[in-house]
Design a protein around this motif. Sequence first.
Motif, PDB file in Angstrom:
ATOM      1  N   PRO A 264       1.134  -1.605  -0.090  1.00 47.28           N
ATOM      2  CA  PRO A 264       0.121   0.152   0.715  1.00 47.28           C
ATOM      3  C   PRO A 264       0.613   1.082  -0.234  1.00 47.28           C
ATOM      4  O   PRO A 264       0.395   2.333  -0.368  1.00 47.28           O
ATOM      5  N   TYR A 265       2.040   1.275   0.068  1.00 45.66           N
ATOM      6  CA  TYR A 265       2.958   2.195   0.542  1.00 45.66           C
ATOM      7  C   TYR A 265       4.175   2.344  -1.027  1.00 45.66           C
ATOM      8  O   TYR A 265       4.200   1.241  -1.086  1.00 45.66           O
ATOM      9  N   ASN A 266       4.736   3.727  -0.836  1.00 46.85           N
ATOM     10  CA  ASN A 266       5.397   2.749  -1.938  1.00 46.85           C
ATOM     11  C   ASN A 266       7.605   4.079  -1.414  1.00 46.85           C
ATOM     12  O   ASN A 266       7.977   3.878  -2.330  1.00 46.85           O
ATOM     13  N   GLY A 267       6.840   4.252  -0.304  1.00 42.89           N
ATOM     14  CA  GLY A 267       7.985   5.330   0.106  1.00 42.89           C
ATOM     15  C   GLY A 267       8.099   6.412   0.049  1.00 42.89           C
ATOM     16  O   GLY A 267       9.962   6.608   0.081  1.00 42.89           O
ATOM     17  N   LEU A 268       7.708   7.243  -1.468  1.00 42.58           N
ATOM     18  CA  LEU A 268       8.134   8.269  -1.858  1.00 42.58           C
ATOM     19  C   LEU A 268       7.825   9.337  -1.596  1.00 42.58           C
ATOM     20  O   LEU A 268       8.189  10.933  -0.494  1.00 42.58           O
ATOM     21  N   ALA A 269       6.070   9.313   0.011  1.00 38.84           N
ATOM     22  CA  ALA A 269       5.624  10.506   0.576  1.00 38.84           C
ATOM     23  C   ALA A 269       5.833  10.000   2.054  1.00 38.84           C
ATOM     24  O   ALA A 269       5.760   8.802   2.967  1.00 38.84           O
ATOM     25  N   LEU A 270       6.014  10.793   2.735  1.00 40.36           N
ATOM     26  CA  LEU A 270       5.270  10.253   4.134  1.00 40.36           C
ATOM     27  C   LEU A 270       3.917  10.463   4.987  1.00 40.36           C
ATOM     28  O   LEU A 270       2.944  11.197   3.579  1.00 40.36           O
ATOM     29  N   GLU A 271       4.347   9.225   5.927  1.00 43.17           N
ATOM     30  CA  GLU A 271       3.030   9.011   5.792  1.00 43.17           C
ATOM     31  C   GLU A 271       2.424   9.400   7.106  1.00 43.17           C
ATOM     32  O   GLU A 271       3.523   9.682   7.711  1.00 43.17           O
ATOM     33  N   LEU A 272       1.373   8.881   8.144  1.00 41.48           N
ATOM     34  CA  LEU A 272       1.371   9.186   9.412  1.00 41.48           C
ATOM     35  C   LEU A 272       0.029   7.690   9.534  1.00 41.48           C
ATOM     36  O   LEU A 272      -0.655   7.926   9.072  1.00 41.48           O
ATOM     37  N   CYS A 273       0.241   8.163  10.839  1.00 38.67           N
ATOM     38  CA  CYS A 273      -0.734   7.064  11.888  1.00 38.67           C
ATOM     39  C   CYS A 273      -1.463   7.562  13.339  1.00 38.67           C
ATOM     40  O   CYS A 273      -0.006   8.344  13.852  1.00 38.67           O
ATOM     41  N   LYS A 274      -1.982   7.048  13.839  1.00 37.64           N
ATOM     42  CA  LYS A 274      -2.490   8.282  14.995  1.00 37.64           C
ATOM     43  C   LYS A 274      -3.483   7.121  15.736  1.00 37.64           C
ATOM     44  O   LYS A 274      -4.425   6.522  15.427  1.00 37.64           O
ATOM     45  N   GLY A 275      -2.961   7.165  17.005  1.00 30.35           N
ATOM     46  CA  GLY A 275      -4.129   6.176  17.625  1.00 30.35           C
ATOM     47  C   GLY A 275      -3.653   6.405  19.297  1.00 30.35           C
ATOM     48  O   GLY A 275      -2.222   7.383  19.360  1.00 30.35           O
ATOM     49  N   LEU A 276      -3.926   5.473  20.123  1.00 27.87           N
ATOM     50  CA  LEU A 276      -3.635   4.832  21.311  1.00 27.87           C
ATOM     51  C   LEU A 276      -3.144   4.570  21.681  1.00 27.87           C
ATOM     52  O   LEU A 276      -2.209   3.548  20.773  1.00 27.87           O
ATOM     53  N   THR A 277      -1.322   4.907  22.949  1.00 25.73           N
ATOM     54  CA  THR A 277      -0.529   4.809  22.911  1.00 25.73           C
ATOM     55  C   THR A 277      -0.954   3.024  23.956  1.00 25.73           C
ATOM     56  O   THR A 277      -1.841   2.837  24.715  1.00 25.73           O
ATOM     57  N   SER A 278      -0.561   1.936  24.498  1.00 34.41           N
ATOM     58  CA  SER A 278       0.066   1.418  25.539  1.00 34.41           C
ATOM     59  C   SER A 278       0.981   0.193  25.561  1.00 34.41           C
ATOM     60  O   SER A 278       1.554  -0.017  24.220  1.00 34.41           O
ATOM     61  N   TRP A 279       1.382  -0.624  26.564  1.00 37.60           N
ATOM     62  CA  TRP A 279       2.470  -1.047  26.875  1.00 37.60           C
ATOM     63  C   TRP A 279       2.531  -2.146  26.060  1.00 37.60           C
ATOM     64  O   TRP A 279       1.334  -3.275  26.161  1.00 37.60           O
ATOM     65  N   THR A 280       3.505  -2.981  25.937  1.00 35.39           N
ATOM     66  CA  THR A 280       3.567  -4.489  24.523  1.00 35.39           C
ATOM     67  C   THR A 280       5.219  -4.933  25.573  1.00 35.39           C
ATOM     68  O   THR A 280       5.899  -3.972  25.786  1.00 35.39           O
ATOM     69  N   VAL A 281       4.926  -6.405  25.368  1.00 39.63           N
ATOM     70  CA  VAL A 281       6.281  -6.358  25.655  1.00 39.63           C
ATOM     71  C   VAL A 281       7.153  -7.975  24.344  1.00 39.63           C
ATOM     72  O   VAL A 281       5.758  -7.783  23.678  1.00 39.63           O
ATOM     73  N   ALA A 282       7.903  -7.637  24.052  1.00 38.51           N
ATOM     74  CA  ALA A 282       9.019  -8.333  23.566  1.00 38.51           C
ATOM     75  C   ALA A 282       9.459  -9.278  23.435  1.00 38.51           C
ATOM     76  O   ALA A 282      10.830  -9.570  22.898  1.00 38.51           O
ATOM     77  N   PRO A 283       9.985 -10.763  24.892  1.00 38.79           N
ATOM     78  CA  PRO A 283      10.419 -11.223  24.812  1.00 38.79           C
ATOM     79  C   PRO A 283      12.025 -11.787  24.160  1.00 38.79           C
ATOM     80  O   PRO A 283      12.752 -11.383  24.564  1.00 38.79           O
ATOM     81  N   GLY A 284      11.519 -11.697  22.851  1.00 39.47           N
ATOM     82  CA  GLY A 284      12.162 -12.772  22.378  1.00 39.47           C
ATOM     83  C   GLY A 284      13.105 -11.050  21.974  1.00 39.47           C
ATOM     84  O   GLY A 284      14.511 -11.667  21.453  1.00 39.47           O
ATOM     85  N   LEU A 285      13.320 -10.007  21.817  1.00 38.97           N
ATOM     86  CA  LEU A 285      13.597  -9.396  21.071  1.00 38.97           C
ATOM     87  C   LEU A 285      14.535  -8.570  22.654  1.00 38.97           C
ATOM     88  O   LEU A 285      14.469  -7.268  22.035  1.00 38.97           O
ATOM     89  N   ASP A 286      14.451  -8.881  23.895  1.00 35.97           N
ATOM     90  CA  ASP A 286      14.562  -8.093  25.255  1.00 35.97           C
ATOM     91  C   ASP A 286      13.738  -6.846  25.253  1.00 35.97           C
ATOM     92  O   ASP A 286      14.077  -6.361  25.575  1.00 35.97           O
ATOM     93  N   LEU A 287      12.101  -6.969  24.740  1.00 36.40           N
ATOM     94  CA  LEU A 287      11.819  -5.558  24.935  1.00 36.40           C
ATOM     95  C   LEU A 287      10.572  -5.712  25.959  1.00 36.40           C
ATOM     96  O   LEU A 287       9.234  -6.557  25.389  1.00 36.40           O
ATOM     97  N   GLN A 288      11.356  -5.245  27.235  1.00 31.95           N
ATOM     98  CA  GLN A 288      10.714  -5.737  28.124  1.00 31.95           C
ATOM     99  C   GLN A 288       9.170  -3.824  28.214  1.00 31.95           C
ATOM    100  O   GLN A 288       8.449  -4.421  29.453  1.00 31.95           O
ATOM    101  N   LYS A 289       9.533  -3.148  27.914  1.00 32.93           N
ATOM    102  CA  LYS A 289       9.103  -1.694  28.437  1.00 32.93           C
ATOM    103  C   LYS A 289       8.614  -1.463  27.520  1.00 32.93           C
ATOM    104  O   LYS A 289       8.333   0.323  26.755  1.00 32.93           O
TER     105      LYS A 289
END
Length: 365
Positions: A264-289
């Motif tokens: 859906p994207y071609n890398g030529l245009a600046l795109e944006l997303c807007k939403g709410l934040t929440s905590w998440t983890v990914a232990p396989g990548l050491d992402l704890q916070k």
Amino acid sequence: MIPPVRRLLAAALFGALLVLPGFTGTFGLGGVARADTSVQTVSLAKTAADVQKVANYWKPDKLKKADNYSPATPATKPAATATSTAAATAGPVTKVLKGRSAPRVSPAAPKKGGVASTMGKVFFRFGDKEYWCSASSVAAGNRSVVATAGHCAYDPRQGVAAEYWIFVPNPGPNGETPNGIYVGSSISMHLDWAGKGDYDFDYAFVTVHRGFTWTEKDGRYVMTDVGRLQDNVGGEGLAINQKTGNVVIAFGYPAGPEPDGSRPYNGLALELCKGLTSWTVAPGLDLQKGVQLQPCSFTAGASGGPWLINYNPAQKLGDLTGINSLTWNRDAKGSYDAVSSPNFDSVTGEIYRHAAALTTPSKVT
């Protein structure tokens, strides 16, 4: 191919899908703390001669092809045996000063006034292959700081920094550089990114040299100085230690495919997303916070793009509170549906403070 089961998937925004053990939701992590709070510094281009070498690599003819390079950098964690080597080869380590108040950084408009143009792309090379990511200018005392993902500046698997690293704000679709080209001077990052590839610290603040543009003269290209980054494009503010549940706008230049192969994207245009934040983890990548933003279908290429709160669309300025690090396919369907950032906390503020205090030569052209 995504397994036909409901599972939480995380992938680095630059390529191969990383399948993690099955999770069922997000997790509160407000109290997570790390014992090691050291800043790792690695030089990219120290002198005017170094800058000239990088500049010569990115002549206009090459920049015209830059969007065809891979929006990708190494994706996996380094092997345990490589940890000490990666950290040792990165550069000097500076201990973070504890007890200092978090830096208060307000957005800065361009020196000449008008609308800011802080967002853009970084182009660089690992080995014999060129890559690119997204990034943004951050307001700083030295007027020369770029924020991006750690994996867009340093490969912890090999313990090497990116070569020929440049930042191009507001890039054109055919290699145009209307606001200049800024060669990276040094990377400031957390020791645990350099040494372990810990995705809690997948961010980097890169101090850059004075900018230049290519000017054609007598049938050849010459470098023309355009001054400091912040003076030309402005700088985002910095907001750390933010609570989750905030409305955040993420920006980037996505280009890669979705899990179902669509683009859906071609890398030529600046795109944006807007939403709410929440905590998440990914232990396989050491992402704890990690901090997750949903909804968002960003793909490869958006890595390093800024997360902003208090965004003023008329000025195009806000406060940086994260960067695109990982993309998520929470429902295991055809498209990514979230992105995540490391948590920007007081340690992040100290790493930024380090980058903002570094100096570069007053003349490079």
